[in-house]
Design an enzyme around this catalytic site. Structure first.
Site, short mmCIF file in Angstrom:
data_model
loop_
_atom_site.label_atom_id
_atom_site.label_comp_id
_atom_site.label_asym_id
_atom_site.label_seq_id
_atom_site.Cartn_x
_atom_site.Cartn_y
_atom_site.Cartn_z
N SER A 132 0.82 -1.21 0.00
CA SER A 132 0.00 0.00 0.00
C SER A 132 0.86 1.26 0.00
CB SER A 132 -0.90 0.01 1.23
OG SER A 132 -1.60 1.24 1.25
N LYS A 204 -5.19 -6.29 3.04
CA LYS A 204 -4.99 -5.18 2.09
C LYS A 204 -6.34 -4.76 1.48
CE LYS A 204 -2.95 -2.29 -0.78
NZ LYS A 204 -3.70 -2.02 -1.94
N HIS A 207 -8.11 -2.74 4.01
CA HIS A 207 -7.47 -1.42 4.00
C HIS A 207 -8.08 -0.56 2.90
CE1 HIS A 207 -4.66 1.27 1.97
NE2 HIS A 207 -4.16 1.55 3.15
N ASN A 208 -8.22 -1.13 1.72
CA ASN A 208 -8.77 -0.35 0.60
C ASN A 208 -10.25 -0.01 0.83
OD1 ASN A 208 -6.26 -0.93 -0.45
ND2 ASN A 208 -7.00 -1.28 -2.50
N GLU A 211 -10.30 2.78 3.07
CA GLU A 211 -9.86 3.95 2.30
C GLU A 211 -11.03 4.55 1.51
OE1 GLU A 211 -6.29 3.09 -0.08
OE2 GLU A 211 -7.21 4.20 -1.72
P1 NBP Z 1 -0.43 -2.59 -13.94
O1 NBP Z 1 -1.47 -3.16 -13.04
O2 NBP Z 1 -0.81 -1.52 -14.88
O3 NBP Z 1 0.22 -3.81 -14.79
C1 NBP Z 1 1.17 -3.57 -15.79
C2 NBP Z 1 2.26 -4.63 -15.73
O4 NBP Z 1 1.68 -5.94 -15.91
C3 NBP Z 1 3.27 -4.45 -16.85
O5 NBP Z 1 4.55 -4.76 -16.35
C4 NBP Z 1 2.82 -5.47 -17.88
O6 NBP Z 1 3.82 -5.88 -18.76
C5 NBP Z 1 2.41 -6.60 -16.98
N1 NBP Z 1 1.60 -7.64 -17.63
C6 NBP Z 1 0.33 -7.62 -18.09
BR1 NBP Z 1 -0.76 -6.14 -18.10
N2 NBP Z 1 -0.09 -8.77 -18.59
C7 NBP Z 1 0.98 -9.60 -18.46
C8 NBP Z 1 1.18 -10.94 -18.80
N3 NBP Z 1 0.21 -11.68 -19.36
N4 NBP Z 1 2.39 -11.48 -18.56
C9 NBP Z 1 3.38 -10.74 -18.00
N5 NBP Z 1 3.24 -9.44 -17.64
C10 NBP Z 1 2.05 -8.88 -17.87
O7 NBP Z 1 0.85 -2.11 -13.08
P2 NBP Z 1 0.91 -1.27 -11.72
O8 NBP Z 1 -0.03 -0.14 -11.72
O9 NBP Z 1 2.34 -1.02 -11.50
O10 NBP Z 1 0.38 -2.29 -10.63
C11 NBP Z 1 1.00 -3.55 -10.40
C12 NBP Z 1 0.21 -4.29 -9.35
O11 NBP Z 1 0.23 -3.56 -8.12
C13 NBP Z 1 -1.27 -4.47 -9.69
O12 NBP Z 1 -1.72 -5.70 -9.21
C14 NBP Z 1 -1.94 -3.36 -8.95
O13 NBP Z 1 -3.30 -3.64 -8.64
C15 NBP Z 1 -1.10 -3.28 -7.69
N6 NBP Z 1 -1.09 -1.99 -7.01
C16 NBP Z 1 -1.04 -0.86 -7.72
C17 NBP Z 1 -1.02 0.36 -7.05
C18 NBP Z 1 -0.92 1.65 -7.81
O14 NBP Z 1 -0.99 2.70 -7.16
N7 NBP Z 1 -0.74 1.63 -9.13
C19 NBP Z 1 -1.02 0.39 -5.64
C20 NBP Z 1 -1.02 -0.80 -4.95
C21 NBP Z 1 -1.06 -1.99 -5.64
P3 NBP Z 1 4.04 -5.11 -20.17
O15 NBP Z 1 4.90 -3.93 -19.86
O16 NBP Z 1 4.73 -6.12 -21.01
O17 NBP Z 1 2.68 -4.74 -20.68
#
Ligand code: NBP
Length: 501
Positions: A132, A204, A207-208, A211
């Site tokens: 988080s 988690k 938590h959300n 939130e």
């Molecule tokens: P995203 O949730 O937008 O995911 C993008 C990533 O997933 C890229 O690296 C992409 O690779 C990869 N990916 C996908 Br889409 N399909 C794939 C597949 N079939 N095989 C391998 N890789 C694949 O990224 P994020 O926003 O950084 O979030 C990552 C995780 O963290 C998520 O589960 C999210 O819910 C969680 N989270 C996010 C936040 C936030 O604030 N963003 C906060 C807390 C938790 P590519 O580059 O090749 O497309």
């Protein structure tokens, strides 16, 4: 001597993955990184050549796995759901007995339970860790909520504790974040082993959900100050700054003050918040929390109201059309401005207590359902740093569970009981005013109804159960007989309206 293998690996170099990888490297751990789209890996490694631990980019999963020290630890930070399964499927044939996969995405906890079981059958270990704090948290200190086998956690613990946000052990106050390359030292890390299998991702999710509640409550305070007092954004920003110095001290109140004081970048005479379209998105964790509350039969109406508030915000065109047809009251508030601002503050505080009480009730029921042993005081403590709901208030929750680890409901804790007792007159005044003046305050009023229901020794469910007995022979229990004995009345056929011949 230079390390020949990396301490840990990370798959998924979108926002979260890149920031968490840099955080890990800043703390002196050598980390290998891999992303499906290889150009992202190359660019990321090229842009960050001098981290203390070192970044190692891999073009294939096989090279990536081969670069890791044993037992291998692989963090996955890809889109939750199918992408996580795809990455796990790719990793499994390359890993060996005892290796650990850590899913840091926002996975549904039941998926984590499934994955942990499937991987255990393959002699691999799986940790589902909530992360988080968004991008900033991942980079400089998130709150980390790992669930899984305890021995696997012990392998991950040094890294997770190093990169997590830190709070002061006595006051629970967050210790200021580090700058790149200057890790925070001292303080209690905002991570702990939450429990087995899906416990971390479950916590988690809660938590959300909390939130969602916090954000909507703040929006209602804003709507009431604007709707009842006609305050402008800047003035409300000052009020939120003031509130942030008291019992409501929290990250969300702080950013709300900043947002309200912000000018529109395109027109500096306008407040930024006034030009933002009033439709809110959602990614689903609030809905998961509410669905789970319904599934387990745990009352969490305030969190659910916060989800519904986003849903109703999303039907903008329909609302605009309805606003031309449906009329509300014309009543205006004519009392003291200062008194109403204080009352709104108190309504927010009391509603927040109820919303957290609901979140903790959910965790309490889930631990029975899934056989987890959750430490609620510790959970409140790890929410204190790094994450979106970080707030002074959480220290009070830690203290409440220290007084009574088996506390049935936060409202029953002497501190929270006293706070609600002091503030409830104002809370009721605000909810009544909102109704009288036609300002929607769904979480404030739902929280008050929750409070009044929870403190009622007798609810009108006696009549409800009688109705059920009448039309469905669902039986009823009697107030003058022991619980568990069921009765039924042979009701007459309901009188139906007679049709004219
Ligand atoms: P995203 O949730 O937008 O995911 C993008 C990533 O997933 C890229 O690296 C992409 O690779 C990869 N990916 C996908 Br889409 N399909 C794939 C597949 N079939 N095989 C391998 N890789 C694949 O990224 P994020 O926003 O950084 O979030 C990552 C995780 O963290 C998520 O589960 C999210 O819910 C969680 N989270 C996010 C936040 C936030 O604030 N963003 C906060 C807390 C938790 P590519 O580059 O090749 O497309």
């Amino acid at each position: 001597m230079a390390k020949t293998h990396s301490d840990i690996g990370l798959v998924g170099l979108a926002v979260m993955g890149q920031n968490l990888a840099l955080n890990i490297a800043d703390h002196g751990f050598r980390i290998s990184v891999y992303n499906r789209t290889v150009e992202k890996t190359d660019k990321f490694v090229a842009e960050n050549p001098n981290t203390p631990g070192g970044l190692v980019g891999s073009k294939t999963l096989a090279d990536f796995v081969a670069s890791l020290a044993k037992p291998r630890k692989v963090v996955i930070l890809v889109q939750a759901g199918k992408a996580t399964d795809a990455v796990i499927d790719g990793l499994v044939p390359l890993l060996a007995k005892g290796d650990i996969i850590i899913d840091g995405g926002n996975a549904l906890w039941t998926d984590t339970i499934r994955r942990e079981k499937q991987l255990r059958e393959k002699n691999l270990r799986f940790i589902g860790s909530g992360v988080s704090g968004g991008e900033e948290g991942a980079r400089f200190g998130p709150s980390l909520m790992p669930g899984g086998e305890f021995a696997a956690w012990k392998e991950l613990q040094p890294i997770w504790e190093a990169i997590a946000a830190k709070v002061d052990g006595k006051t629970g106050k967050p210790i200021a974040g580090a700058k790149p390359g200057q890790p925070v030292s001292g303080g209690v890390p905002c991570t702990t082993h939450i429990g087995e299998n899906g416990a971390g991702h479950y916590v988690k999710m809660i938590h959300n959900g909390i939130e969602y509640g916090d954000m909507q409550m703040i929006c209602e305070a804003y709507a009431l100050m604007s709707g009842l007092l006609g305050l402008k954004a800047e003035e409300m920003g000052e009020i939120f700054s003031e509130w942030n110095r008291g019992a409501l001290d929290s990250f969300l109140i702080e950013i709300t003050a900043d947002i309200l004081k912000q000018k529109d970048p395109a027109n500096k005479r306008k407040a930024f918040v006034d030009i933002v379209l009033d439709t809110a998105g959602q990614k689903g964790t609030g809905k998961w929390t509410s669905t789970n509350a319904l599934d387990m039969g745990v009352p969490a109406p305030t969190i659910a109201e916060a989800v519904f508030a986003r849903c109703i915000s999303a039907i903008k065109d329909e609302r605009v059309a309805a606003s031309k047809i449906l009329k509300g009251p014309s009543k205006k508030y004519r009392g003291s401005k200062k008194a109403l601002i204080k009352a709104i503050h108190d309504a927010l505080y009391c509603s927040k207590i109820c919303s957290y009480a609901q979140g903790f009730q959910l965790m309490r029921t889930a631990q029975q359902e899934y056989n987890w042993k959750l430490n609620f005081g510790e959970i409140a403590q790890i929410f204190r740093g790094g994450c979106i709901i970080r707030a002074a208030f959480l220290q009070k929750i830690t203290e409440a569970y220290a007084r009574d680890p088996n506390l049935a409901n936060l409202l029953l804790d002497p501190y929270f009981n006293k706070m609600v007792k002091q503030a409830q007159e104002n809370w009721r005044k605000v909810v009544s005013l909102a109704a009288e003046c036609g300002v929607a305050a769904p979480t404030f009023s739902s929280a008050l109804a929750y409070y009044d229901s929870y403190r009622s020794a007798r609810l009108p469910a006696n009549l409800l159960q009688a109705q059920r007995d009448y039309f469905g022979a669902h039986t009823y229990e009697r107030t003058d007989k022991p619980r568990g004995k069921f009765f039924h009345v042979d009701w007459p056929e309901p009188t139906r309206p007679q049709l004219e011949a």
